[in-house]
Write a protein that holds these residues in place. Structure first.
Motif, PDB file in Angstrom:
ATOM      1  N   ILE A   1       0.866  -1.189   0.000  1.00 25.40           N
ATOM      2  CA  ILE A   1       0.000   0.000   0.000  1.00 25.40           C
ATOM      3  C   ILE A   1       0.896   1.230   0.000  1.00 25.40           C
ATOM      4  O   ILE A   1       1.201   1.812   1.051  1.00 25.40           O
ATOM      5  N   THR A   2       1.354   1.604  -1.178  1.00 28.14           N
ATOM      6  CA  THR A   2       2.325   2.695  -1.319  1.00 28.14           C
ATOM      7  C   THR A   2       1.923   3.625  -2.458  1.00 28.14           C
ATOM      8  O   THR A   2       0.938   3.391  -3.164  1.00 28.14           O
ATOM      9  N   ALA A   3       2.724   4.675  -2.632  1.00 28.24           N
ATOM     10  CA  ALA A   3       2.445   5.651  -3.681  1.00 28.24           C
ATOM     11  C   ALA A   3       3.695   6.429  -4.028  1.00 28.24           C
ATOM     12  O   ALA A   3       4.670   6.440  -3.277  1.00 28.24           O
ATOM     13  N   ALA A   4       3.632   7.088  -5.175  1.00 30.69           N
ATOM     14  CA  ALA A   4       4.696   7.995  -5.616  1.00 30.69           C
ATOM     15  C   ALA A   4       4.126   9.405  -5.682  1.00 30.69           C
ATOM     16  O   ALA A   4       2.992   9.609  -6.118  1.00 30.69           O
ATOM     17  N   HIS A   5       4.929  10.375  -5.230  1.00 35.57           N
ATOM     18  CA  HIS A   5       4.527  11.778  -5.267  1.00 35.57           C
ATOM     19  C   HIS A   5       5.751  12.601  -5.645  1.00 35.57           C
ATOM     20  O   HIS A   5       6.872  12.283  -5.232  1.00 35.57           O
ATOM     21  N   PRO A   6       5.599  13.671  -6.407  1.00 37.33           N
ATOM     22  CA  PRO A   6       6.774  14.409  -6.902  1.00 37.33           C
ATOM     23  C   PRO A   6       7.521  15.242  -5.872  1.00 37.33           C
ATOM     24  O   PRO A   6       8.717  15.489  -6.034  1.00 37.33           O
ATOM     25  N   THR A   7       6.861  15.673  -4.769  1.00 40.93           N
ATOM     26  CA  THR A   7       7.533  16.625  -3.877  1.00 40.93           C
ATOM     27  C   THR A   7       7.455  16.313  -2.383  1.00 40.93           C
ATOM     28  O   THR A   7       8.226  16.891  -1.613  1.00 40.93           O
ATOM     29  N   LEU A   8       6.586  15.460  -1.932  1.00 39.92           N
ATOM     30  CA  LEU A   8       6.448  15.210  -0.484  1.00 39.92           C
ATOM     31  C   LEU A   8       7.665  14.475   0.065  1.00 39.92           C
ATOM     32  O   LEU A   8       8.355  13.760  -0.666  1.00 39.92           O
ATOM     33  N   PRO A   9       7.949  14.600   1.370  1.00 36.48           N
ATOM     34  CA  PRO A   9       9.075  13.873   1.981  1.00 36.48           C
ATOM     35  C   PRO A   9       8.887  12.368   1.828  1.00 36.48           C
ATOM     36  O   PRO A   9       7.760  11.869   1.795  1.00 36.48           O
ATOM     37  N   LEU A  10      10.001  11.653   1.775  1.00 35.77           N
ATOM     38  CA  LEU A  10       9.986  10.194   1.662  1.00 35.77           C
ATOM     39  C   LEU A  10      10.673   9.587   2.878  1.00 35.77           C
ATOM     40  O   LEU A  10      11.768  10.004   3.228  1.00 35.77           O
ATOM     41  N   PRO A  11      10.062   8.584   3.543  1.00 40.87           N
ATOM     42  CA  PRO A  11       8.667   8.160   3.343  1.00 40.87           C
ATOM     43  C   PRO A  11       7.729   9.004   4.201  1.00 40.87           C
ATOM     44  O   PRO A  11       8.112   9.509   5.256  1.00 40.87           O
ATOM     45  N   SER A  12       6.502   9.140   3.745  1.00 36.90           N
ATOM     46  CA  SER A  12       5.489   9.860   4.513  1.00 36.90           C
ATOM     47  C   SER A  12       4.132   9.240   4.221  1.00 36.90           C
ATOM     48  O   SER A  12       3.999   8.398   3.340  1.00 36.90           O
ATOM     49  N   TYR A  13       3.141   9.659   4.996  1.00 39.24           N
ATOM     50  CA  TYR A  13       1.789   9.141   4.817  1.00 39.24           C
ATOM     51  C   TYR A  13       0.858  10.231   4.300  1.00 39.24           C
ATOM     52  O   TYR A  13       0.935  11.386   4.743  1.00 39.24           O
ATOM     53  N   VAL A  14      -0.018   9.865   3.391  1.00 35.92           N
ATOM     54  CA  VAL A  14      -1.086  10.755   2.941  1.00 35.92           C
ATOM     55  C   VAL A  14      -2.385   9.956   2.879  1.00 35.92           C
ATOM     56  O   VAL A  14      -2.361   8.753   2.620  1.00 35.92           O
ATOM     57  N   ARG A  15      -3.480  10.621   3.169  1.00 37.51           N
ATOM     58  CA  ARG A  15      -4.781   9.977   2.961  1.00 37.51           C
ATOM     59  C   ARG A  15      -5.265  10.352   1.567  1.00 37.51           C
ATOM     60  O   ARG A  15      -5.317  11.524   1.214  1.00 37.51           O
TER      61      ARG A  15
END
Length: 332
Positions: free
Chosen positions: A115-129
């Motif tokens: 249960i993961t995702a890729a995002h262009p700018t958020l810190p890694l690793p982090s959680y988003v809903r």
């Protein structure tokens, strides 16, 4: 039947269910799946990382924490930053088999089944809903990779995440994403992420099982959920899940972000289990319905864990619990 043998019978039932499932998985390609092409340097200026494993369930966590410097892909510059108030809306897409087993941007290993995702700018690793605005489903996911780099897209989910949110067949959905907090580097956070899911329980019917050949869709997985997944992967130490929980609390993450408001307290004995794989599998499966707690039972020949369903998410009924128990071979 004595209490001890009744509990042991539950374990035997779970074990017997795994044999036909594993055999069916080895019958070859059971259906097509959408495949994402790997990055090409000609189109994006970057390439995908080399595949480091063909394990259908690579180790969870690891890697490193990073925000990162500004970078440019396909002529556009992205500026990573930590933004606790981050909220965005746009198109969500997904990626799966072609990237399975490759390193993510922060050094973890991407799994189409995680249960993961890729995002262009958020810190890694982090959680988003992530909320699918087309059907109302939502889920907290672990952001451990960079992307997507297509205009209008705000997040790229793993196959499993997109399946839970109900947009695998469509390829994309209108989504809203909101930052939850920093994720721990180590430990398996799957159980916590499963518990954060809000939506119908039938999501697993179209969940992909990534195999060594990749690109295989196996609808049998939908019937067994996490039980089948961890049987194929081998024993998963339960301490890994607890390590993730401890790290979240130590890091100041509000664990309420993974809970469902309006939960109803219950006390349903799911049984005593003698191996970590069954504990992990049953806990994850029932996390869709509510919260599962564990209590250790010392034995003369080792130890066991008792699992108890301690609350139900709004809308979950006794019939839902009994139906799921029947699916995984538990007699309530």
């Amino acid at each position: 039947m004595t209490k001890h043998y009744r509990k042991y019978a539950r374990f035997l039932v779970l074990t017997s269910l795994l044999v036909p499932a594993i055999a069916a998985c080895n019958m070859g390609n059971l259906g097509p799946t959408v495949k994402r092409g790997a990055f090409t340097s000609a189109k994006y200026g970057v390439t995908s990382s080399p595949r480091v494993t063909t394990n259908p369930h690579p180790p969870r966590g690891g890697g490193r924490y990073q925000v990162g410097k500004p970078y440019t892909v396909a002529g556009r510059t992205y500026v990573p930053q930590h933004d606790p108030a981050y909220v965005a809306a746009g198109t969500g897409s997904w990626y799966g088999a072609d990237f399975h087993g490759r390193k993510t941007a922060n050094g973890e290993i991407f799994s189409a089944n995680a249960i993961t995702a890729a995002h262009p700018t958020l810190p890694l690793p982090s959680y988003v809903r992530v909320t699918n605005k087309d059907n109302g489903r939502s889920l907290v996911v672990r952001v451990n990779d960079r992307g997507p780099y297509v205009a209008g897209r705000v997040i790229d989910l793993s196959y499993r995440s997109a399946a839970m949110l109900g947009y695998v067949e469509n390829g994309s959905a209108n989504v809203e994403i909101a930052y939850v907090g920093e994720a721990p580097l180590n430990g398996d956070d799957t159980r916590q992420l499963m518990a954060s899911y809000n939506g119908p329980q039938e999501f697993g019917k179209h969940t992909q099982v990534a195999t060594g050949n990749f690109g295989v869709t196996n609808n049998i997985f939908g019937m067994f959920g996490g039980l089948f997944a961890y049987a194929e992967a081998g024993a998963v130490p339960d301490s890994s899940a607890q390590a993730a929980t401890n790290a979240m609390a130590a890091g100041g993450l509000d664990l309420a972000a993974f809970a469902t408001p309006g939960a109803v307290p219950v006390n349903v004995d799911l049984g005593v289990f003698y191996d970590d794989a069954s504990v992990q599998s049953v806990s994850e499966r029932f996390a869709v319905l509510g919260a599962v707690t564990e209590s250790a039972l010392p034995l003369s020949s080792g130890s066991a864990l008792k699992l108890t369903l301690t609350n139900l998410k709004p809308g979950v009924t006794e019939e839902d619990v009994r139906n799921l128990a029947a699916e995984v071979g538990i007699v309530l």
